[in-house]
Design a protein around this motif. Structure first.
Motif, PDB file in Angstrom:
ATOM      1  N   ARG A  20       8.897   5.668   4.079  1.00 33.34           N
ATOM      2  CA  ARG A  20       9.357   6.843   4.288  1.00 33.34           C
ATOM      3  C   ARG A  20       9.074   7.880   3.097  1.00 33.34           C
ATOM      4  O   ARG A  20       9.191   7.269   2.113  1.00 33.34           O
ATOM      5  N   SER A  21       9.061   9.023   3.263  1.00 36.00           N
ATOM      6  CA  SER A  21       9.283   9.882   1.930  1.00 36.00           C
ATOM      7  C   SER A  21      10.609  10.335   2.065  1.00 36.00           C
ATOM      8  O   SER A  21      11.272  10.906   2.931  1.00 36.00           O
ATOM      9  N   ILE A  35       4.743   7.599  -0.300  1.00 39.45           N
ATOM     10  CA  ILE A  35       3.816   7.509   1.029  1.00 39.45           C
ATOM     11  C   ILE A  35       4.050   6.054   1.605  1.00 39.45           C
ATOM     12  O   ILE A  35       3.459   5.653   2.676  1.00 39.45           O
ATOM     13  N   SER A  36       4.590   5.110   0.881  1.00 35.47           N
ATOM     14  CA  SER A  36       4.899   3.766   1.202  1.00 35.47           C
ATOM     15  C   SER A  36       5.962   3.266   0.093  1.00 35.47           C
ATOM     16  O   SER A  36       6.655   3.928  -0.746  1.00 35.47           O
ATOM     17  N   SER A  37       6.455   1.957   0.259  1.00 34.10           N
ATOM     18  CA  SER A  37       7.354   1.401  -0.433  1.00 34.10           C
ATOM     19  C   SER A  37       6.652   1.051  -1.800  1.00 34.10           C
ATOM     20  O   SER A  37       7.359   0.508  -2.734  1.00 34.10           O
ATOM     21  N   THR A  38       5.365   1.328  -2.026  1.00 35.03           N
ATOM     22  CA  THR A  38       4.847   0.964  -3.255  1.00 35.03           C
ATOM     23  C   THR A  38       4.002   2.145  -4.151  1.00 35.03           C
ATOM     24  O   THR A  38       3.338   1.976  -4.936  1.00 35.03           O
ATOM     25  N   LYS A  39       3.879   3.268  -3.306  1.00 36.51           N
ATOM     26  CA  LYS A  39       3.147   4.407  -3.867  1.00 36.51           C
ATOM     27  C   LYS A  39       3.951   5.956  -3.750  1.00 36.51           C
ATOM     28  O   LYS A  39       4.530   5.969  -2.528  1.00 36.51           O
ATOM     29  N   ILE A  40       3.702   6.334  -4.761  1.00 39.70           N
ATOM     30  CA  ILE A  40       4.005   7.877  -4.733  1.00 39.70           C
ATOM     31  C   ILE A  40       2.883   8.745  -5.171  1.00 39.70           C
ATOM     32  O   ILE A  40       1.943   8.254  -5.981  1.00 39.70           O
ATOM     33  N   VAL A  41       2.804   9.935  -4.521  1.00 40.74           N
ATOM     34  CA  VAL A  41       1.371  10.614  -4.613  1.00 40.74           C
ATOM     35  C   VAL A  41       1.886  11.932  -5.006  1.00 40.74           C
ATOM     36  O   VAL A  41       3.111  12.478  -5.111  1.00 40.74           O
TER      37      VAL A  41
END
Length: 331
Positions: A20-21, A35-41
């Motif tokens: 989730r965001s 955008i996931s539990s391991t990535k921020i954009v």
């Protein structure tokens, strides 16, 4: 991630990979979100994703904010650890380098030793930190759902320490940490299972005083401390112990660090949500998301209901925040 206008009409959907965001951060015409539990954009105004930040040996959960240098502070779980949701990392915005700032086991080792792994759990979620708020440049307010406690951390970049806690003196009695608790100056039921604790500076207050507002889920449960009898805790009244039905609240505290006190100054009853949920003060109103009730509402500060939106599908509405997108999509 879905964007609705003030009439409840969906205006945009922003696709993500999974999970989730949690919130949107803005800086220099760029929008940051997970955008996931391991990535921020980072996403530019055109929709172009200009950078992807990986959390490395950690998984993000619940919250992230900018610090005073616009690096990203993230609530995290270490991937191979036996515990979860008990660490804070920093992602340098320019380089993407990751630094672990806080491991709560180091700060609360004696309490940690009293917790146990529930039968159905894969890891020990002994604190369940679910929100971050920056005070000054080197202090944080964090929210622990599992202990129904709000904690202030100092010196987060060098030698983290606990300045104070807001929670039940009965729960923390004889833990070795009870001396850190602020004293209540009025009679109120303590927050239970709270989320979305937010710091508010007010120039009209004396130095050392400020407000904290939060979503008080009002669910007193601790799965990693099954021995503790919340129902017998005199700090709670009209509090609930299961997800079936109840009442949650918007709470606003006045904190006085000089006198080490906390006072409940405002409260609004809302639809019950034992878990998740959020609250936001904006433009004199209060936006409140009761996640499990699948509804969110806007209130005036005196508690007058202005509007409510409901939706269906899924388990819950995790969080609802209101943004004006000025200097991003609008002038």
């Amino acid at each position: 991630m879905r964007l609705y206008d003030n009439y409840g009409i969906i205006r945009s959907e922003i696709p993500i990979v999974s999970y989730r965001s949690h919130r949107i951060l803005f800086e220099n015409n760029t929008m940051y979100f997970s955008i996931s539990s391991t990535k921020i954009v980072s996403m530019e105004q055109t929709g172009y994703v200009s950078k992807i930040y990986d959390t490395g040996n950690y998984k993000l959960h619940h919250d992230y904010i900018f610090d005073s240098n616009n690096n990203i502070l993230v609530l995290a779980s270490e991937k191979e650890a036996k515990t979860s949701e008990d660490k804070i990392i920093m992602i340098e915005k320019d380089s993407g380098n990751i630094t672990e700032l806080v491991d709560l086991i180091d700060l609360l080792p004696d309490y940690y030793s009293t917790t146990s792994l529930p039968d159905s759990a894969e890891d020990l979620d002994w604190m369940h930190i679910n929100s971050l708020a920056l005070i000054d440049k080197t202090s944080l307010i964090i929210s622990s759902r599992e202990t129904s406690t709000i904690i202030k951390l100092d010196n987060i970049y060098s030698n983290p320490t606990i300045d104070y806690m807001i929670g039940s003196d009965n729960f923390w009695q004889e833990s070795g940490y009870d001396s850190l608790l602020l004293n209540k100056t009025n009679d109120f039921s303590m927050q239970a299972g709270q989320h979305s604790v937010t710091y508010v500076e007010d120039n009209s207050l004396p130095q050392g005083q400020y407000y904290l507002y939060l979503y008080n889920n009002n669910l007193a449960v601790s799965t990693t401390r099954p021995d503790y009898d919340w129902k017998s805790d005199s700090n709670y009244s009209n509090t609930y112990y299961n997800l079936k039905k109840g009442t949650s609240y918007y709470y606003k505290y006045l904190v006085d660090e000089n006198n080490r006190t906390v006072e409940l100054v405002s409260s609004i009853p809302v639809a019950y949500s034992g878990y998740v949920s959020s609250v936001q003060e904006l433009d004199g109103n209060v936006i409140i998301d009761s996640g499990i009730a699948m509804s969110w509402s806007e209130y005036s500060q005196d508690g007058t209901l202005l509007k409510t939106f409901k939706t269906t599908g899924g388990k819950f509405v995790y969080r609802v925040f209101k943004y004006d997108y000025l200097d991003y999509w609008f002038q």
